[in-house]
Scaffold this active site. Sequence first.
Site, PDB file in Angstrom:
ATOM      1  N   LYS A  33      -4.556   4.124  -6.200  1.00 55.26           N
ATOM      2  CA  LYS A  33      -3.138   4.456  -6.339  1.00 55.26           C
ATOM      3  C   LYS A  33      -2.686   4.425  -7.793  1.00 55.26           C
ATOM      4  CE  LYS A  33      -1.459   0.000  -4.582  1.00 55.26           C
ATOM      5  NZ  LYS A  33      -2.608  -0.576  -3.880  1.00 55.26           N
ATOM      6  N   THR A  34      -3.094   3.432  -8.529  1.00 49.19           N
ATOM      7  CA  THR A  34      -2.717   3.390  -9.932  1.00 49.19           C
ATOM      8  C   THR A  34      -3.315   4.595 -10.663  1.00 49.19           C
ATOM      9  OG1 THR A  34      -2.667   1.007  -9.792  1.00 49.19           O
ATOM     10  CG2 THR A  34      -2.705   1.947 -11.989  1.00 49.19           C
ATOM     11  N   ASP A 223       4.813   1.580  -9.987  1.00 50.84           N
ATOM     12  CA  ASP A 223       3.597   1.140  -9.292  1.00 50.84           C
ATOM     13  C   ASP A 223       3.912  -0.123  -8.481  1.00 50.84           C
ATOM     14  OD1 ASP A 223       1.000   1.105  -8.502  1.00 50.84           O
ATOM     15  OD2 ASP A 223       0.165   0.467 -10.431  1.00 50.84           O
ATOM     16  N   GLU A 224       3.115  -0.426  -7.479  1.00 53.52           N
ATOM     17  CA  GLU A 224       3.298  -1.625  -6.641  1.00 53.52           C
ATOM     18  C   GLU A 224       4.749  -1.737  -6.141  1.00 53.52           C
ATOM     19  OE1 GLU A 224       0.642  -3.104  -5.876  1.00 53.52           O
ATOM     20  OE2 GLU A 224      -0.728  -3.350  -7.584  1.00 53.52           O
ATOM     21  N   GLN A 254       0.033  -4.777   1.333  1.00 54.17           N
ATOM     22  CA  GLN A 254      -0.310  -5.629   0.194  1.00 54.17           C
ATOM     23  C   GLN A 254       0.919  -6.305  -0.403  1.00 54.17           C
ATOM     24  OE1 GLN A 254      -3.481  -4.424  -2.561  1.00 54.17           O
ATOM     25  NE2 GLN A 254      -3.492  -2.470  -1.498  1.00 54.17           N
ATOM     26  N   ARG A 607     -10.649  -6.943  -2.346  1.00 59.48           N
ATOM     27  CA  ARG A 607     -11.077  -6.945  -3.746  1.00 59.48           C
ATOM     28  C   ARG A 607     -12.558  -6.648  -3.851  1.00 59.48           C
ATOM     29  NH1 ARG A 607      -7.122  -5.241  -5.304  1.00 59.48           N
ATOM     30  NH2 ARG A 607      -6.712  -5.127  -3.098  1.00 59.48           N
TER      31      ARG A 607
END
Length: 772
Positions: A33-34, A223-224, A254, A607
């Site tokens: 996504k980033t 972002d996020e 998340q 992760r």
Amino acid sequence: MPEWHDELNDRQLEAVTYKDGPLLILAGAGSGKTRALTYRIAHLIYERGVAPYQILAITFTNKAAAEMKERVGQLLGLDAPEVWVSTFHSTCARILRREAAHVGYGRDFAIYDTADQRELVRDILAELRWDAKKFPPPAFLAAISTAKNELLRPEEFARRAAARSGDAWAERTARVFRSYQRQLERNNAMDFDDLIANVVRLFEEHPDVLAAYQRRFLHVLVDEYQDTNHAQYRLVRALAAAHRNITVVGDDDQSIYAFRGADTRNILEFERDYPDAHVVKLEQNYRSTVTVLQAANSLVGHNDMRKPKELWTENEQGEPLRYYQATDQRDEAAHLAYSLAGLRQQGEALGDCVVLYRTNAQSRLVEEALTHFGLPYQVVGGLRFYDRKEIKDLIAYMRLVLNPADAVSLHRVINVPRRGVGPATWARLVQLSEDEALPILDAMGRMAQEGTGLPGPTRQALRDLSAVIGELRAASETARPDDVLEALLESTGYRRELEQENTMEAAGRLDNLDELARLAGEHAVGAEDPSLRGFLEQVALVSDIDSMDDEATDRVVLMTMHTAKGLEFDNVFLIGLDETVFPHERSFGTKREIEEERRLCYVALTRARRRLFLSSATMRIGFRGESEPLMPSRFLAELPPHLVQVIGRGGRAAGHLGSAQLARQMAAGGAIGRRARPVVSWQDAAAAGQMAADAVTVARGAGAPRATGPAAMTEQDLPGPGEKVRHSKWGEGTVVSVAKRPDPADSEITVAFPGLGIKRLVAGFARLEKLS
DNA sequence: GTTGATAATCTTTTT
DNA sequence: GATTATCAAC
């Protein structure tokens, strides 16, 4: 089209090249996504002709910002594209300094961190004569933070509290809130929430200022987004209101920061806020093996409050998860160390391994184990560099140079080094500052000048201090931060005091101060705003992860699961999978909190690129030596049993988590594979752990394992009390005592090094040379 | 009034 | 196991 479009799949390409307007990218873990955001920025500049400085990108950490900016530069072939990439807090701080005139704050306002905030509240409670034990400052601060996120001012908060008469707690909070905010303003300081809230107010109260920023930033990207709070939401909404070129990226699974005000409704209701929003879902995962992904999907599927989505991958099946149930946390740490040693034997880089835990306190035993077994590691978070006493002291001095109203900082250092200033003098000083409406530092200057009733030496010391800071202040506009630091270290006597202490501890502090000086010097030559002001702002807003060096140093990384957000590693070790540890007992109250813990577990699992190692303990030894039983975490039961291989204490695979026999054994609270027995020393742990490591290595046919443990020794090699020894780093010393262990190499030798202090050493590692 | 020493008291996660 | 409250001595 530039060639990098070939690197994107159809969905990503759709997100990257979407025309103007509201865009929501819902992306699963590891789906890039980033990366999509980064490429979109490059696309806007390269294909759409948007000027770099017309783009505002907001990231979650400063590190992410730096990486994104660098990557955009690479894609465009530019050294430093003028894209504004920054976190919410840094962005707001910059805007506030620029618009200080509209905000009612001096532009040299200080940024108060949690410790500073607590200090203020403690003082307020003392003045009100409220018992800080019955009314803990953090509880007030949490309530105040919530109020600030809703853009409530103290007066409005108090009005609402009064309206609900009988709510004594709210009324108390209102009183604290009012004093707290007044103190902040008096000190020319803002807390983290003020940074955001004051910009929102600025925009809402000054449409002309807002309009200028709307013209400046034609595109806003966040972002996020699932971790934004209400104030941040309003900030973004205001900035994008005119052109509506807003792109947000996030994953509701998340969301792990609800405890500090993050509101997933921001992302879940984006389509309601922008009915013409285009939505792109990225569900293909590029990071993890099928096994890792299935485990994570299964776990998060136990949450009710979520948008259902199923990540998939074209990656290979991969290895099963491995789970070890230790007898206690020491055994758990030792097993972890040996598993790491085993991986290293197989040729895995330690730098590709990470140990994740729920709370910072859990790192201690892991660190001990890794040290004992000679494995290099780096802890991220916990006690931040900037949280160390000596660093905070010098930062406080520097803040005073810039902002003479900063009473919290003056209080911190007015008696460091000792100047004969105690509580009574401080109280008089505060009184004078309030009576005369003087900044606290000016009040101190006057008090030292007039000196009525002060002891001679105290008065002289205060006069000196006042002169020192006054001089630096005169030059603060142009002075380099490293020069200011150096001047302070010298003229306040801070360095001299540490040097005279002549202990190892003081030497460590001096080293830290050197490091701070290095950072300040680096800032002076490299930063966008090289001034003292810029340096202090940077210090207040960096997080620990920002300074994590990802140079190819081969060491295991240790951090909390929260900190690990956004990172990825080949091998992930998840420790402390026990009820009350993870999920944490403080989250047992509501389903909402448990679901946040589960999302945290989901973040931790995802992760991993290739391998997941899980562990728990059947009991924990409290610090009074009492052992309390622990139950395996409910999250373990939420993984597909056939994907989890259980490792027994001997290191052999004992079966899969699903087998009835294992389930019974675990329910009974017994460690698997051998009878539970507390592990009281690293010696015990080593015995159990070595077997485990052997088994792992042998199972993979990687040859004989080599212990990374201490050098072999006999009892004769040990020095006795009184003997002189030489240490490679600390030089000569005298043995004070020797605590013998069954294996002499594990013995602890206590040695006094003249001028350095007393140090406890493990015989097998220290390689002490006998001199007599 | 200040300093040093002992006693008590917790421990989520963070910009 | 480290930080903070309390107390007695300087």
